[in-house]
Write a protein that holds these residues in place. Structure first.
Motif, PDB file in Angstrom:
ATOM      1  N   MET A  86      75.397 -39.173   6.607  1.00  0.00           N
ATOM      2  CA  MET A  86      76.223 -39.493   5.437  1.00  0.00           C
ATOM      3  C   MET A  86      76.489 -38.222   4.633  1.00  0.00           C
ATOM      4  O   MET A  86      75.692 -37.839   3.769  1.00  0.00           O
ATOM      5  CB  MET A  86      75.555 -40.551   4.554  1.00  0.00           C
ATOM      6  CG  MET A  86      75.478 -41.908   5.171  1.00  0.00           C
ATOM      7  SD  MET A  86      75.152 -43.203   3.935  1.00  0.00           S
ATOM      8  CE  MET A  86      73.701 -42.586   3.129  1.00  0.00           C
ATOM      9  N   LYS A  87      77.594 -37.557   4.927  1.00  0.00           N
ATOM     10  CA  LYS A  87      77.929 -36.312   4.235  1.00  0.00           C
ATOM     11  C   LYS A  87      78.963 -36.537   3.142  1.00  0.00           C
ATOM     12  O   LYS A  87      79.207 -35.658   2.323  1.00  0.00           O
ATOM     13  CB  LYS A  87      78.467 -35.294   5.246  1.00  0.00           C
ATOM     14  CG  LYS A  87      77.444 -34.902   6.304  1.00  0.00           C
ATOM     15  CD  LYS A  87      78.014 -33.887   7.262  1.00  0.00           C
ATOM     16  CE  LYS A  87      76.991 -33.499   8.330  1.00  0.00           C
ATOM     17  NZ  LYS A  87      77.538 -32.507   9.293  1.00  0.00           N
ATOM     18  N   ARG A  88      79.585 -37.693   3.163  1.00  0.00           N
ATOM     19  CA  ARG A  88      80.600 -37.971   2.156  1.00  0.00           C
ATOM     20  C   ARG A  88      80.157 -39.115   1.254  1.00  0.00           C
ATOM     21  O   ARG A  88      79.302 -39.902   1.619  1.00  0.00           O
ATOM     22  CB  ARG A  88      81.936 -38.314   2.826  1.00  0.00           C
ATOM     23  CG  ARG A  88      82.563 -37.135   3.561  1.00  0.00           C
ATOM     24  CD  ARG A  88      83.877 -37.509   4.189  1.00  0.00           C
ATOM     25  NE  ARG A  88      83.706 -38.463   5.290  1.00  0.00           N
ATOM     26  CZ  ARG A  88      84.697 -38.977   6.002  1.00  0.00           C
ATOM     27  NH1 ARG A  88      85.942 -38.636   5.726  1.00  0.00           N
ATOM     28  NH2 ARG A  88      84.461 -39.829   6.972  1.00  0.00           N
ATOM     29  N   GLY A  89      80.762 -39.188   0.083  1.00  0.00           N
ATOM     30  CA  GLY A  89      80.448 -40.284  -0.820  1.00  0.00           C
ATOM     31  C   GLY A  89      79.399 -39.952  -1.851  1.00  0.00           C
ATOM     32  O   GLY A  89      78.998 -40.821  -2.625  1.00  0.00           O
ATOM     33  N   GLY A  90      78.928 -38.710  -1.877  1.00  0.00           N
ATOM     34  CA  GLY A  90      77.975 -38.310  -2.905  1.00  0.00           C
ATOM     35  C   GLY A  90      76.580 -38.860  -2.724  1.00  0.00           C
ATOM     36  O   GLY A  90      75.837 -39.023  -3.699  1.00  0.00           O
ATOM     37  N   TRP A  91      76.170 -39.149  -1.492  1.00  0.00           N
ATOM     38  CA  TRP A  91      74.848 -39.692  -1.237  1.00  0.00           C
ATOM     39  C   TRP A  91      73.818 -38.580  -1.082  1.00  0.00           C
ATOM     40  O   TRP A  91      74.096 -37.531  -0.504  1.00  0.00           O
ATOM     41  CB  TRP A  91      74.842 -40.545   0.032  1.00  0.00           C
ATOM     42  CG  TRP A  91      75.534 -41.858  -0.112  1.00  0.00           C
ATOM     43  CD1 TRP A  91      76.846 -42.134   0.164  1.00  0.00           C
ATOM     44  CD2 TRP A  91      74.964 -43.099  -0.559  1.00  0.00           C
ATOM     45  NE1 TRP A  91      77.123 -43.450  -0.086  1.00  0.00           N
ATOM     46  CE2 TRP A  91      75.988 -44.062  -0.523  1.00  0.00           C
ATOM     47  CE3 TRP A  91      73.689 -43.466  -0.977  1.00  0.00           C
ATOM     48  CZ2 TRP A  91      75.764 -45.390  -0.896  1.00  0.00           C
ATOM     49  CZ3 TRP A  91      73.477 -44.783  -1.343  1.00  0.00           C
ATOM     50  CH2 TRP A  91      74.508 -45.728  -1.300  1.00  0.00           C
ATOM     51  N   THR A  92      72.613 -38.815  -1.583  1.00  0.00           N
ATOM     52  CA  THR A  92      71.472 -37.936  -1.357  1.00  0.00           C
ATOM     53  C   THR A  92      70.376 -38.745  -0.679  1.00  0.00           C
ATOM     54  O   THR A  92      69.945 -39.774  -1.196  1.00  0.00           O
ATOM     55  CB  THR A  92      70.929 -37.362  -2.682  1.00  0.00           C
ATOM     56  OG1 THR A  92      71.972 -36.622  -3.326  1.00  0.00           O
ATOM     57  CG2 THR A  92      69.755 -36.437  -2.424  1.00  0.00           C
ATOM     58  N   VAL A  93      69.946 -38.295   0.494  1.00  0.00           N
ATOM     59  CA  VAL A  93      68.993 -39.043   1.315  1.00  0.00           C
ATOM     60  C   VAL A  93      67.650 -38.325   1.323  1.00  0.00           C
ATOM     61  O   VAL A  93      67.586 -37.118   1.562  1.00  0.00           O
ATOM     62  CB  VAL A  93      69.520 -39.207   2.752  1.00  0.00           C
ATOM     63  CG1 VAL A  93      68.478 -39.908   3.624  1.00  0.00           C
ATOM     64  CG2 VAL A  93      70.829 -39.982   2.758  1.00  0.00           C
ATOM     65  N   THR A  94      66.584 -39.077   1.067  1.00  0.00           N
ATOM     66  CA  THR A  94      65.221 -38.554   1.150  1.00  0.00           C
ATOM     67  C   THR A  94      64.450 -39.415   2.147  1.00  0.00           C
ATOM     68  O   THR A  94      64.139 -40.569   1.863  1.00  0.00           O
ATOM     69  CB  THR A  94      64.519 -38.604  -0.221  1.00  0.00           C
ATOM     70  OG1 THR A  94      65.314 -37.921  -1.185  1.00  0.00           O
ATOM     71  CG2 THR A  94      63.143 -37.942  -0.131  1.00  0.00           C
ATOM     72  N   ILE A 117      75.411 -47.460   7.917  1.00  0.00           N
ATOM     73  CA  ILE A 117      76.214 -46.562   7.096  1.00  0.00           C
ATOM     74  C   ILE A 117      77.378 -47.311   6.447  1.00  0.00           C
ATOM     75  O   ILE A 117      77.644 -47.153   5.255  1.00  0.00           O
ATOM     76  CB  ILE A 117      76.743 -45.384   7.940  1.00  0.00           C
ATOM     77  CG1 ILE A 117      75.569 -44.644   8.598  1.00  0.00           C
ATOM     78  CG2 ILE A 117      77.552 -44.429   7.081  1.00  0.00           C
ATOM     79  CD1 ILE A 117      74.556 -44.122   7.629  1.00  0.00           C
ATOM     80  N   ARG A 118      78.050 -48.137   7.227  1.00  0.00           N
ATOM     81  CA  ARG A 118      79.178 -48.903   6.679  1.00  0.00           C
ATOM     82  C   ARG A 118      78.713 -49.864   5.589  1.00  0.00           C
ATOM     83  O   ARG A 118      79.401 -50.050   4.580  1.00  0.00           O
ATOM     84  CB  ARG A 118      79.884 -49.672   7.793  1.00  0.00           C
ATOM     85  CG  ARG A 118      81.150 -50.395   7.354  1.00  0.00           C
ATOM     86  CD  ARG A 118      81.887 -50.970   8.540  1.00  0.00           C
ATOM     87  NE  ARG A 118      82.316 -49.919   9.458  1.00  0.00           N
ATOM     88  CZ  ARG A 118      82.983 -50.151  10.586  1.00  0.00           C
ATOM     89  NH1 ARG A 118      83.282 -51.394  10.934  1.00  0.00           N
ATOM     90  NH2 ARG A 118      83.343 -49.147  11.348  1.00  0.00           N
ATOM     91  N   PHE A 119      77.535 -50.452   5.782  1.00  0.00           N
ATOM     92  CA  PHE A 119      76.988 -51.362   4.769  1.00  0.00           C
ATOM     93  C   PHE A 119      76.753 -50.611   3.461  1.00  0.00           C
ATOM     94  O   PHE A 119      77.101 -51.102   2.378  1.00  0.00           O
ATOM     95  CB  PHE A 119      75.694 -51.980   5.275  1.00  0.00           C
ATOM     96  CG  PHE A 119      75.028 -52.905   4.291  1.00  0.00           C
ATOM     97  CD1 PHE A 119      75.381 -54.237   4.220  1.00  0.00           C
ATOM     98  CD2 PHE A 119      74.051 -52.428   3.424  1.00  0.00           C
ATOM     99  CE1 PHE A 119      74.779 -55.089   3.303  1.00  0.00           C
ATOM    100  CE2 PHE A 119      73.443 -53.268   2.503  1.00  0.00           C
ATOM    101  CZ  PHE A 119      73.805 -54.603   2.445  1.00  0.00           C
ATOM    102  N   LEU A 120      76.164 -49.429   3.522  1.00  0.00           N
ATOM    103  CA  LEU A 120      75.897 -48.646   2.315  1.00  0.00           C
ATOM    104  C   LEU A 120      77.192 -48.239   1.626  1.00  0.00           C
ATOM    105  O   LEU A 120      77.286 -48.247   0.399  1.00  0.00           O
ATOM    106  CB  LEU A 120      75.078 -47.405   2.673  1.00  0.00           C
ATOM    107  CG  LEU A 120      73.648 -47.651   3.181  1.00  0.00           C
ATOM    108  CD1 LEU A 120      72.973 -46.329   3.512  1.00  0.00           C
ATOM    109  CD2 LEU A 120      72.823 -48.410   2.169  1.00  0.00           C
ATOM    110  N   GLN A 121      78.181 -47.868   2.413  1.00  0.00           N
ATOM    111  CA  GLN A 121      79.452 -47.421   1.840  1.00  0.00           C
ATOM    112  C   GLN A 121      80.214 -48.555   1.157  1.00  0.00           C
ATOM    113  O   GLN A 121      81.054 -48.287   0.297  1.00  0.00           O
ATOM    114  CB  GLN A 121      80.314 -46.778   2.926  1.00  0.00           C
ATOM    115  CG  GLN A 121      79.740 -45.462   3.451  1.00  0.00           C
ATOM    116  CD  GLN A 121      80.488 -44.923   4.644  1.00  0.00           C
ATOM    117  OE1 GLN A 121      81.230 -45.659   5.323  1.00  0.00           O
ATOM    118  NE2 GLN A 121      80.327 -43.644   4.938  1.00  0.00           N
TER     119      GLN A 121
END
Length: 240
Positions: free
Chosen positions: A108-116, A186-190
């Motif tokens: 997920m590089k687009r949409g302003g997400w930060t993953v930890t 990914i689609r669910f999160l978006q």
């Protein structure tokens, strides 16, 4: 000066683009191993792309130009289908393996997400990952559904304690009832509703990092804790 020796040949330079070509070939082989209908899908993308744009262009331009345009869009259609099938095959290959959700989230590089990844793990290797974006905080669990539910609930309470004004969503990746399959994660999160501003996302990430650093720097005494000892306010350990 020595005679009779052959002059060493300089190593040949690698052909430009060889790495990219090898990657495409490897991706095709990997996808074809999982997706037996891959050649038909690629042919479909080529034919549909060519047919649609050739027919539209023929209404306004010369047939030769229409053919060129049709071929270009046919290739684009083929590449689009190829990318989709490669992604689906990659998810199929890693689905069910430990850390599969983290690997998907890192795309997920687009949409302003930060993953930890792996913000919570238990002895059975059930794990919870955290994603922060416009929908707020999303906790993603993978592993045994019953055990990971307990991990998610504990992490949700911790998030609500430190970041009270941000919505927290929990979900489990899997094929069980109420779970999200890995290819659809990914689609669910978006598609989650956006509840906070982009500037708030940055603030939430800063607060969570500060909390993580604070928890990491809390000194833990060695040996058993005396029964009469009281912890300072604000440092009460969380019971698990």
């Amino acid at each position: 000066m020595a005679f009779g020796r052959k002059k060493d040949k300089a190593p040949k330079a690698a052909k430009p683009g060889g790495g990219r070509g090898r990657q495409i070939i490897d991706a095709y082989k990997m996808t074809a191993r999982v997706d037996k209908l891959l050649p038909l899908w690629l042919l479909l993308g080529l034919v549909v792309g060519f047919g649609v744009f050739f027919g539209i262009t023929m209404l306004f331009l010369h047939p030769i130009i229409a053919t060129i345009v049709g071929i270009l869009f046919g290739i684009l259609g083929l590449l689009f289908i190829f990318g989709q099938r490669v992604q689906k095959a990659a998810y199929t290959e890693i689905e069910g393996q430990p850390g599969a959700a983290a690997a998907a989230l890192n795309t997920m590089k687009r949409g302003g997400w930060t993953v930890t990844p792996a913000v919570a793990v238990n002895k059975s290797q059930d794990v919870v990952h955290r994603a922060v974006g416009r929908p707020g905080i999303v906790l993603i669990g993978e592993g045994n559904s019953q055990r990971v539910d307990q991990l998610l609930e504990a992490e949700r309470k911790r998030m609500n304690r430190f970041v009270q004004d941000v919505p927290v969503t929990t979900l489990v990746v899997g094929r069980g009832e109420g779970e999200i399959p890995l290819p659809k994660l990914i689609r669910f999160l978006q598609k989650l509703p956006k509840t906070i501003r982009g500037a708030d996302v940055v603030e939430v990430n800063d607060r969570l990092r500060a909390v993580g650093d604070l928890m990491a720097n809390v000194p833990i005494p060695k040996g058993p804790m005396p029964r009469n000892m009281r912890m300072p306010k604000g440092q009460n350990p969380k019971m698990r």
